[in-house]
Scaffold this active site. Structure first.
Site, PDB file in Angstrom:
ATOM      1  N   TYR A  72      -0.800   0.043  11.368  1.00  0.00           N
ATOM      2  CA  TYR A  72      -1.219  -0.657  10.133  1.00  0.00           C
ATOM      3  C   TYR A  72      -0.131  -0.501   9.064  1.00  0.00           C
ATOM      4  O   TYR A  72       0.345  -1.492   8.492  1.00  0.00           O
ATOM      5  CB  TYR A  72      -2.551  -0.086   9.613  1.00  0.00           C
ATOM      6  CG  TYR A  72      -2.806  -0.404   8.146  1.00  0.00           C
ATOM      7  CD1 TYR A  72      -3.002  -1.722   7.723  1.00  0.00           C
ATOM      8  CD2 TYR A  72      -2.823   0.606   7.173  1.00  0.00           C
ATOM      9  CE1 TYR A  72      -3.215  -2.016   6.366  1.00  0.00           C
ATOM     10  CE2 TYR A  72      -3.034   0.313   5.836  1.00  0.00           C
ATOM     11  CZ  TYR A  72      -3.227  -1.000   5.442  1.00  0.00           C
ATOM     12  OH  TYR A  72      -3.431  -1.290   4.100  1.00  0.00           O
ATOM     13  N   THR A  84       0.845  -1.205   0.000  1.00  0.00           N
ATOM     14  CA  THR A  84       0.000   0.000   0.000  1.00  0.00           C
ATOM     15  C   THR A  84       0.878   1.253   0.000  1.00  0.00           C
ATOM     16  O   THR A  84       2.024   1.209   0.467  1.00  0.00           O
ATOM     17  CB  THR A  84      -0.902   0.008   1.268  1.00  0.00           C
ATOM     18  OG1 THR A  84      -1.371   1.334   1.495  1.00  0.00           O
ATOM     19  CG2 THR A  84      -0.143  -0.416   2.523  1.00  0.00           C
ATOM     20  N   ASP A  85       0.328   2.361  -0.471  1.00  0.00           N
ATOM     21  CA  ASP A  85       1.115   3.610  -0.428  1.00  0.00           C
ATOM     22  C   ASP A  85       1.235   4.143   0.999  1.00  0.00           C
ATOM     23  O   ASP A  85       2.008   5.067   1.257  1.00  0.00           O
ATOM     24  CB  ASP A  85       0.544   4.673  -1.379  1.00  0.00           C
ATOM     25  CG  ASP A  85      -0.810   5.236  -0.947  1.00  0.00           C
ATOM     26  OD1 ASP A  85      -1.432   4.697  -0.007  1.00  0.00           O
ATOM     27  OD2 ASP A  85      -1.242   6.231  -1.566  1.00  0.00           O
ATOM     28  N   GLU A  86       0.476   3.541   1.945  1.00  0.00           N
ATOM     29  CA  GLU A  86       0.608   3.942   3.356  1.00  0.00           C
ATOM     30  C   GLU A  86       2.034   3.701   3.864  1.00  0.00           C
ATOM     31  O   GLU A  86       2.459   4.316   4.834  1.00  0.00           O
ATOM     32  CB  GLU A  86      -0.358   3.147   4.238  1.00  0.00           C
ATOM     33  CG  GLU A  86      -1.824   3.408   3.958  1.00  0.00           C
ATOM     34  CD  GLU A  86      -2.426   4.478   4.847  1.00  0.00           C
ATOM     35  OE1 GLU A  86      -1.738   4.958   5.758  1.00  0.00           O
ATOM     36  OE2 GLU A  86      -3.584   4.850   4.599  1.00  0.00           O
ATOM     37  N   LYS A 114       2.376  -3.340   7.299  1.00  0.00           N
ATOM     38  CA  LYS A 114       2.427  -3.568   5.845  1.00  0.00           C
ATOM     39  C   LYS A 114       3.842  -3.345   5.314  1.00  0.00           C
ATOM     40  O   LYS A 114       4.304  -4.068   4.427  1.00  0.00           O
ATOM     41  CB  LYS A 114       1.438  -2.627   5.126  1.00  0.00           C
ATOM     42  CG  LYS A 114      -0.019  -2.912   5.370  1.00  0.00           C
ATOM     43  CD  LYS A 114      -0.501  -4.226   4.771  1.00  0.00           C
ATOM     44  CE  LYS A 114      -0.491  -4.245   3.263  1.00  0.00           C
ATOM     45  NZ  LYS A 114      -1.073  -5.520   2.737  1.00  0.00           N
TER      46      LYS A 114
HETATM   47  N1  LIG Z   1      -8.431  -0.521   0.644  1.00  0.00           N
HETATM   48  C1  LIG Z   1      -7.451   0.224   0.157  1.00  0.00           C
HETATM   49  O1  LIG Z   1      -7.637   1.400  -0.140  1.00  0.00           O
HETATM   50  C2  LIG Z   1      -6.088  -0.389  -0.083  1.00  0.00           C
HETATM   51  C3  LIG Z   1      -5.124   0.350  -0.795  1.00  0.00           C
HETATM   52  C4  LIG Z   1      -3.880  -0.235  -1.053  1.00  0.00           C
HETATM   53  C5  LIG Z   1      -3.614  -1.512  -0.617  1.00  0.00           C
HETATM   54  N2  LIG Z   1      -4.544  -2.202   0.098  1.00  0.00           N
HETATM   55  C6  LIG Z   1      -4.228  -3.575   0.531  1.00  0.00           C
HETATM   56  O2  LIG Z   1      -5.076  -4.448  -0.202  1.00  0.00           O
HETATM   57  C7  LIG Z   1      -5.390  -5.602   0.578  1.00  0.00           C
HETATM   58  C8  LIG Z   1      -6.889  -5.783   0.659  1.00  0.00           C
HETATM   59  O3  LIG Z   1      -7.475  -4.620   1.221  1.00  0.00           O
HETATM   60  P1  LIG Z   1      -9.063  -4.517   1.402  1.00  0.00           P
HETATM   61  O4  LIG Z   1      -9.389  -3.094   1.532  1.00  0.00           O
HETATM   62  O5  LIG Z   1      -9.733  -5.347   0.382  1.00  0.00           O
HETATM   63  O6  LIG Z   1      -9.221  -5.223   2.839  1.00  0.00           O
HETATM   64  P2  LIG Z   1     -10.484  -5.834   3.568  1.00  0.00           P
HETATM   65  O7  LIG Z   1     -10.317  -5.474   5.004  1.00  0.00           O
HETATM   66  O8  LIG Z   1     -11.751  -5.455   2.867  1.00  0.00           O
HETATM   67  O9  LIG Z   1     -10.318  -7.415   3.382  1.00  0.00           O
HETATM   68  C9  LIG Z   1      -9.312  -8.145   4.040  1.00  0.00           C
HETATM   69  C10 LIG Z   1      -9.647  -9.620   3.864  1.00  0.00           C
HETATM   70  O10 LIG Z   1      -8.597 -10.397   4.479  1.00  0.00           O
HETATM   71  C11 LIG Z   1      -9.201 -11.429   5.253  1.00  0.00           C
HETATM   72  N3  LIG Z   1      -8.291 -11.789   6.347  1.00  0.00           N
HETATM   73  C12 LIG Z   1      -7.915 -11.011   7.391  1.00  0.00           C
HETATM   74  N4  LIG Z   1      -7.080 -11.687   8.203  1.00  0.00           N
HETATM   75  C13 LIG Z   1      -6.898 -12.911   7.643  1.00  0.00           C
HETATM   76  C14 LIG Z   1      -6.130 -14.051   8.002  1.00  0.00           C
HETATM   77  N5  LIG Z   1      -5.371 -14.063   9.119  1.00  0.00           N
HETATM   78  N6  LIG Z   1      -6.168 -15.135   7.204  1.00  0.00           N
HETATM   79  C15 LIG Z   1      -6.947 -15.139   6.073  1.00  0.00           C
HETATM   80  N7  LIG Z   1      -7.701 -14.091   5.694  1.00  0.00           N
HETATM   81  C16 LIG Z   1      -7.681 -12.979   6.466  1.00  0.00           C
HETATM   82  C17 LIG Z   1     -10.511 -10.832   5.759  1.00  0.00           C
HETATM   83  O11 LIG Z   1     -11.445 -11.825   6.157  1.00  0.00           O
HETATM   84  C18 LIG Z   1     -10.959 -10.036   4.522  1.00  0.00           C
HETATM   85  O12 LIG Z   1     -11.717 -10.854   3.651  1.00  0.00           O
HETATM   86  C19 LIG Z   1      -4.731  -5.379   1.941  1.00  0.00           C
HETATM   87  O13 LIG Z   1      -3.522  -6.082   1.977  1.00  0.00           O
HETATM   88  C20 LIG Z   1      -4.490  -3.871   1.988  1.00  0.00           C
HETATM   89  O14 LIG Z   1      -3.384  -3.563   2.798  1.00  0.00           O
HETATM   90  C21 LIG Z   1      -5.782  -1.675   0.376  1.00  0.00           C
END
Ligand SMILES: NC(=O)c1ccc[n+]([C@@H]2O[C@H](COP(=O)([O-])OP(=O)(O)OC[C@H]3O[C@@H](n4cnc5c(N)ncnc54)[C@H](O)[C@@H]3O)[C@@H](O)[C@H]2O)c1
Length: 344
Positions: free
Chosen positions: A152, A123-125, A156
Site C-alpha cells: 500500500y 500519506t505519511d506511510e 502511494k
Molecule cells: N485513512 C487515513 O488514515 C489516511 C491518512 C493519510 C492519507 N490517506 C489517504 O487519503 C485518501 C482517502 O483515504 P480514506 O481512508 O478515505 O479511504 P477509503 O478507503 O475510505 O476510501 C477510498 C475511496 O476511493 C474509492 N475508490 C477506490 N478505487 C477507486 C477507483 N479505481 N476509482 C474511483 N474511486 C475509487 C472507493 O470507492 C472509496 O470511496 C487515500 O488516498 C489515502 O491513501 C488516508
C-alpha cells in the site's frame, strides 16, 4: 471553484465534500467514485437534494470517464485509492492499478484540461519508520527519503513521486500532502479505531498486533479536511510544487488506543487480545508539521481526548450506517471484526 473530488464517497473524501459545501458555499463539487467496498453514497449528503454537489460512479483508471468528469472543473482533489495495508499484504494488484495507474490517468487528464490546481492526497506511510537518515527515531520531514514498508505505502509513494514529476516536468500545479492516521465519522470499520469501537460495543475481542507498542500520530478527520481545503484555496503559485505534512502531534500506541476506547465505554480490559504481528509493521509514524505551520499558518485544533469521545458517540448513534455495512457481508471485514466470536 468547481472541484473534482475522486474517492469522495470514502471516509476522508466524504468528510472533505461536507466541509467544502458548508465552509465554501460558492464552490461546486463533482464526486468521481467507483464505489468499491469502501465507497458508500450514504457517506455523502443526499445528492439529489444538495445543490452544488453531483456524483459520477466510475473508475479513475478509465481515461474517458475521467475526462468527462473533469469537464468544467478548475481543480482536482485526489483521494481515490485502495487504502488498507492489511489488504495490500494479501493482494496488491488493485493497489497498483488504482493508486499508480489511476493517478497517472488523472494527471494526464489534468494536463490536457489545463487544471488550475491538483491536490494529491498522499500519506505519511510513504516515509516508513519515522527516523533521521542515521536511523534515530524522530518525526518525518518532507525532505526525508521515502522508504515505504508495505505494498500500500509503496503504491502511494509511486503516485506521490509521479504527481511531483508532473509539476517538475510539465508545470502542472500539483501540491502533495502527507497526513498521519485519521479517525472520525464515516470510517470503514476495518480500520483500527472504528474496529476497536465496534468490537468493544458488541463484546468481541480488540485485536492488538504484536506487543501493541506501534505508534501513530492520530488526527481527527475534520482537522485533516480543513487543512486540505485551506491549501486548495491558497493561490496555486504559493503551494504548487510543495509537499506538506499534516498531523496533530497526538502520538499514541495501538494498545493505548484500545485501552482508551474500553475505558470510555466502561468495558473490561479483558477484551484486549494480542495477535500475531503484521508483516513489515512500521514501528513509528509521526510527522514534523513545521512547514505547514510556518509557511501557511495552519495547525490542527482537535485534541485526541475530545475527538475520540465525539467519534465513539458517532458510532453509537449511527447504528443504521453500521448495519448497512455489515449487511454487505464483506469477508475481509467479517474476519477483521471477528464476527461470530462473542465474548461473555
Ligand atoms: N485513512 C487515513 O488514515 C489516511 C491518512 C493519510 C492519507 N490517506 C489517504 O487519503 C485518501 C482517502 O483515504 P480514506 O481512508 O478515505 O479511504 P477509503 O478507503 O475510505 O476510501 C477510498 C475511496 O476511493 C474509492 N475508490 C477506490 N478505487 C477507486 C477507483 N479505481 N476509482 C474511483 N474511486 C475509487 C472507493 O470507492 C472509496 O470511496 C487515500 O488516498 C489515502 O491513501 C488516508
Amino acid at each position: 471553484m468547481r472541484i473534482l473530488v475522486t474517492g469522495g464517497a470514502g471516509f476522508i473524501g466524504s468528510n472533505f465534500v461536507r466541509h467544502i459545501l458548508t465552509a465554501y458555499p460558492d464552490d461546486g463539487v463533482v464526486v468521481l467514485d467507483k464505489l468499491t467496498y469502501a465507497g458508500n453514497v450514504a457517506n455523502l449528503p443526499p445528492i439529489a437534494a444538495t445543490p452544488h454537489l453531483s456524483f459520477i460512479q466510475g473508475d479513475i483508471c478509465d481515461a474517458e470517464v475521467v475526462e468527462h468528469a473533469l469537464t468544467g472543473c478548475d481543480a482536482i482533489v485526489h483521494f481515490a485509492a485502495e487504502t488498507h495495508v492489511d489488504r495490500s499484504l494479501l493482494n496488491a494488484q488493485d493497489f497498483i492499478a488504482t493508486n499508480v495507474q489511476g493517478t497517472y490517468t488523472l494527471l494526464e487528464a489534468a494536463r490536457k484540461k489545463d487544471i488550475q490546481h491538483f491536490l494529491y492526497i498522499s500519506t505519511d506511510e510513504v516515509y516508513g519508520n519515522a527516523c533521521s537518515p542515521e536511523g534515530v527515531s524522530r518525526p518525518s520531514l518532507e525532505t526525508d527519503t521515502l522508504r515505504p514498508l508495505s505494498p500500500y505505502a509503496a503504491s502511494k509513494a509511486g503516485a506521490d513521486m509521479l504527481a511531483f514529476s508532473y509539476w517538475a516536468s510539465y508545470g502542472l500545479p500539483v501540491t502533495i500532502t502527507r497526513c498521519s492516521n485519521n479517525y472520525g465519522p464515516y470510517q470503514y470499520p476495518e480500520k483500527q479505531l472504528p474496529l476497536f469501537i465496534m468490537n468493544a460495543l458488541e463484546g468481541r475481542p480488540l485485536p492488538i498486533y504484536g506487543d501493541g507498542q506501534h505508534s501513530r500520530d492520530w488526527i481527527h478527520v475534520c482537522d485533516h479536511v480543513e487543512a486540505l481545503a485551506f491549501i486548495l484555496h491558497q493561490p496555486a503559485i504559493r503551494v504548487a510544487g510543495e509537499i506538506f505534512n499534516i498531523g496533530a502531534q497526538e502520538e499514541r500506541s495501538t494498545l493505548q488506543n484500545a485501552l482508551t476506547v474500553l475505558k470510555i465505554l466502561e468495558k473490561s480490559d479483558e477484551q484486549i487480545s494480542f495477535v500475531q504481528d503484521r508483516l513489515g509493521h512500521v514501528r513509528r509514524h509521526a510527522v514534523d508539521t513545521t512547514r505547514i505551520r510556518l509557511q501557511l499558518g495552519w495547525q490542527s485544533h482537535i485534541s485526541f481526548t475530545e475527538g475520540i469521545r465525539q467519534t465513539i458517540n458517532w458510532y453509537q448513534e449511527n447504528t443504521a450506517w453500521i448495519e448497512s455495512i455489515k449487511e454487505k457481508r464483506n469477508d475481509f471485514l467479517n474476519t477483521a471484526l471477528n464476527l461470530g466470536v462473542q465474548r461473555q
